[in-house]
Each structure stands twice: as C-alpha cells, then as structure tokens.
Design a protein around this motif. Sequence first.
Motif, short mmCIF file in Angstrom:
data_model
loop_
_atom_site.label_atom_id
_atom_site.label_comp_id
_atom_site.label_asym_id
_atom_site.label_seq_id
_atom_site.Cartn_x
_atom_site.Cartn_y
_atom_site.Cartn_z
N THR A 139 0.83 -1.21 0.00
CA THR A 139 0.00 0.00 0.00
C THR A 139 0.86 1.26 0.00
OG1 THR A 139 -0.12 -0.05 2.43
CG2 THR A 139 -1.91 -1.14 1.21
N ASP A 140 2.18 1.08 -0.05
CA ASP A 140 3.10 2.21 -0.09
C ASP A 140 4.40 1.77 -0.75
OD1 ASP A 140 4.56 0.76 1.92
OD2 ASP A 140 3.25 1.63 3.44
N GLY A 141 5.33 2.70 -0.89
CA GLY A 141 6.60 2.40 -1.53
C GLY A 141 6.61 2.87 -2.97
N LEU A 142 7.80 3.04 -3.53
CA LEU A 142 7.92 3.54 -4.90
C LEU A 142 7.36 2.55 -5.92
CD1 LEU A 142 11.50 5.14 -4.75
CD2 LEU A 142 9.30 6.32 -4.84
N GLY A 143 7.53 1.25 -5.67
CA GLY A 143 6.98 0.26 -6.58
C GLY A 143 5.46 0.35 -6.65
N HIS A 144 4.82 0.49 -5.49
CA HIS A 144 3.35 0.65 -5.46
C HIS A 144 2.96 1.94 -6.16
CE1 HIS A 144 -0.38 2.22 -3.57
NE2 HIS A 144 -0.78 1.00 -3.80
N ARG A 145 3.72 3.00 -5.96
CA ARG A 145 3.40 4.29 -6.59
C ARG A 145 3.51 4.18 -8.11
NH1 ARG A 145 3.31 9.40 -4.28
NH2 ARG A 145 3.25 11.07 -5.83
N ILE A 146 4.53 3.46 -8.60
CA ILE A 146 4.72 3.31 -10.05
C ILE A 146 3.54 2.57 -10.67
CG2 ILE A 146 6.11 2.15 -11.81
CD1 ILE A 146 8.56 2.72 -9.96
N ILE A 147 3.17 1.43 -10.08
CA ILE A 147 2.09 0.63 -10.66
C ILE A 147 0.74 1.33 -10.50
CG2 ILE A 147 1.47 -0.79 -8.65
CD1 ILE A 147 2.01 -2.11 -12.22
N ASP A 148 0.54 2.07 -9.40
CA ASP A 148 -0.70 2.81 -9.18
C ASP A 148 -0.84 3.95 -10.20
OD1 ASP A 148 -3.07 3.07 -7.56
OD2 ASP A 148 -2.22 4.92 -6.75
N ALA A 149 0.28 4.63 -10.47
CA ALA A 149 0.26 5.72 -11.46
C ALA A 149 0.01 5.16 -12.86
CB ALA A 149 1.58 6.49 -11.42
N GLN A 150 0.54 3.99 -13.14
CA GLN A 150 0.32 3.36 -14.46
C GLN A 150 -1.15 2.98 -14.65
OE1 GLN A 150 0.07 -0.42 -14.97
NE2 GLN A 150 -0.34 -0.03 -17.13
N ILE A 151 -1.76 2.44 -13.60
CA ILE A 151 -3.17 2.03 -13.68
C ILE A 151 -4.08 3.25 -13.84
CG2 ILE A 151 -5.07 1.01 -12.35
CD1 ILE A 151 -2.96 -0.90 -11.13
N SER A 152 -3.75 4.33 -13.11
CA SER A 152 -4.57 5.55 -13.18
C SER A 152 -4.15 6.47 -14.33
CB SER A 152 -4.50 6.31 -11.86
OG SER A 152 -3.16 6.67 -11.57
N TYR A 153 -3.19 6.04 -15.12
CA TYR A 153 -2.72 6.75 -16.32
C TYR A 153 -2.12 8.13 -15.99
CZ TYR A 153 -2.51 7.28 -21.39
OH TYR A 153 -2.06 7.40 -22.68
N GLU A 154 -1.48 8.23 -14.84
CA GLU A 154 -0.75 9.44 -14.49
C GLU A 154 0.72 9.22 -14.88
OE1 GLU A 154 -1.38 10.46 -10.43
OE2 GLU A 154 -3.57 10.39 -10.59
N LEU A 155 0.98 9.40 -16.16
CA LEU A 155 2.27 8.97 -16.71
C LEU A 155 3.44 9.80 -16.20
CD1 LEU A 155 1.34 8.10 -20.40
CD2 LEU A 155 1.42 6.63 -18.39
N ALA A 156 3.24 11.09 -15.98
CA ALA A 156 4.33 11.92 -15.47
C ALA A 156 4.75 11.42 -14.08
CB ALA A 156 3.90 13.38 -15.41
N ASP A 157 3.75 11.06 -13.27
CA ASP A 157 4.05 10.52 -11.94
C ASP A 157 4.73 9.16 -12.05
OD1 ASP A 157 4.15 10.29 -9.20
OD2 ASP A 157 2.06 9.66 -8.97
N MET A 158 4.28 8.34 -12.99
CA MET A 158 4.88 7.02 -13.16
C MET A 158 6.36 7.13 -13.56
SD MET A 158 3.90 3.97 -15.86
CE MET A 158 4.88 4.72 -17.20
N TYR A 159 6.63 7.92 -14.61
CA TYR A 159 8.02 8.07 -15.05
C TYR A 159 8.87 8.77 -13.98
CZ TYR A 159 6.89 6.60 -19.82
OH TYR A 159 6.51 5.86 -20.92
N GLY A 160 8.27 9.73 -13.31
CA GLY A 160 9.00 10.42 -12.25
C GLY A 160 9.37 9.50 -11.11
N SER A 161 8.44 8.60 -10.73
CA SER A 161 8.72 7.64 -9.66
C SER A 161 9.81 6.67 -10.08
CB SER A 161 7.44 6.89 -9.29
OG SER A 161 6.45 7.77 -8.81
N ILE A 162 9.82 6.31 -11.37
CA ILE A 162 10.89 5.45 -11.89
C ILE A 162 12.24 6.17 -11.77
CG2 ILE A 162 11.82 4.36 -13.96
CD1 ILE A 162 8.91 3.84 -14.82
N LEU A 163 12.25 7.46 -12.12
CA LEU A 163 13.49 8.24 -12.02
C LEU A 163 13.96 8.33 -10.56
CD1 LEU A 163 12.78 11.20 -14.48
CD2 LEU A 163 14.31 9.24 -14.86
N VAL A 164 13.01 8.52 -9.65
CA VAL A 164 13.37 8.61 -8.23
C VAL A 164 13.92 7.28 -7.73
CG1 VAL A 164 12.44 8.92 -5.91
CG2 VAL A 164 11.77 10.48 -7.73
N ALA A 165 13.33 6.17 -8.16
CA ALA A 165 13.84 4.85 -7.78
C ALA A 165 15.26 4.64 -8.32
CB ALA A 165 12.91 3.75 -8.30
N GLY A 166 15.47 5.08 -9.57
CA GLY A 166 16.82 5.00 -10.14
C GLY A 166 17.81 5.86 -9.40
#
Length: 258
Positions: free
Chosen positions: A208-235
């Motif tokens: 229910t938390d963590g960058l991985g959850h945020r990435i998949i949640d943003a992908q499902i809700s189609y918030e692509l800027a948040d998804m790519y941004g979370s990937i960058l933060v994880a990197g």
Amino acid sequence: MNSLLSSTKLRKTLELAVGPLLLIAIWWIAFKGGYVNKDLLPSPFETIGETARRVAAGELNEDFGHTLARVAYAIGIAVTLGVPIGIVLGAKAAVYRSVEFLIDFFRSTPATAMFPLFLLLFGLGDAAKIAVAAFAAWLVIVFNVAYGVLNARRTRILAAQSMGASSLRIFRDVIFFETLPQTFVGLRNAVSIALVVIIVAEMFIGATDGLGHRIIDAQISYELADMYGSILVAGAMGYGLNVLLLVLERRLVHWAGR
C-alpha cells in the motif's frame, strides 16, 4: 595551481553530466520525433519538472522512505548472515566446493520466481518483501566474500606465517582486509538486487506504499508523469546508494590494488 584544480573539477563535472544529458537527449528525441506514442511518453522536461515539484512538496517522501527502509532491512540481514558464512565457506576450498552448486543454483534463479514460496512462508506483509530481497542479496554477498577469502594473496599470508603469526592473527590482520575489496563489490551488487526485488515486490505483493506501489498505481490511473517520475526517483535511490558505498569503500579500503 588554482586554475589547474578548477579545470580538473570542471572536467569531472562535465564527465558526470554526460550520462544524465544523454538520457534526456534520447528521451527528448523519442518524444519529439514521435518514435513513441506521445500519449504514452510525456516530455522529459515536463516529467522532471513535475517530479521536482512533487519532491519539493514532500509528496514522494513517504513512499521513498518505505522503500529505502525495506532495502536497508534486507541488506542488514544479508550482511549480518552473509559475511560470516562467506568467510567460513571461503576458509576451506573443499567446504566451498561442496556447497558451490547450491549457491550458484539459487544465485542464478530469478529472485522474482521465489515470490510464491516466500508468500507462503511469510504472508502478504513486509516480511515477505524483505525476506525475498534479503535472500537474493545474501547469495551475492556469500559468493563474493567466499571468493575474496579463497583468492586472498598467498604472498601476504605466507609472509605472516613466516613471522610466526597465529591462524587467528593471520585471519584478523591479513585475510579479513584482503577480502574487503571483493566484499564491497558484492555489497554494491547486493544493494542493486535488493532494490530491484523490493520495487517489484511493492508492485505485486499487496503493498500500500513504496515507490513500486506508486509506479504501478500511477500506471493504472494513467498518471504517466508521476509514473516516469517515480521510476526516475527509484533509479536515483539506487545510484545514490551505489555512490555512498563507493565513497565508503574508498575511505575504508584505500589500500586496494596495492
């Protein structure tokens, strides 16, 4: 002298900037040239700006902290159990050879393939995520520590023996320090593997938390800027941990290669 130091610092800064600039350039070309559907790939500048805004507003702090804590727990367990076991296995080549198959077999098995087993053992909570990441990191650390012990420089060991040093003294003052460079190599690899496993686990194992959850949640809700941004933060987290370990290694293992 000052101008020479300034030019050296500038050169190093430019060298470090090449990688990020290359990533942004490739991303921009793919976006601007239409090589990827623009509905699926936002502008790099828009993504970076939005991510910077979220970071400044503290929106990523909680997810970042949960992921970092899980990685830290996993690495702590892996180091605590892996270093002494690696030393014991590496102390005798015959002992290591007797378990080499098991180490290489599980080290070669994708950690994600172990998720069902760890879910059965630990359930859907944090314990399963941390345990599978710790197991994957532990294998890497055991392998590298054992390899470091097995390949300690014989000349230094023989020199210590010729001076009448006891086995305990030889291990403490020679073998232990000889293995540190290889141990840090294993530790850096283990951190990378643990982060990957934790991110994937957060995506698919009831998080229910963590960058991985945020990435998949943003992908499902189609918030692509948040998804790519979370990937960058994880990197960035992985890169930062690697740099931290490199700095620590240079301070603690300054004799490496001498």
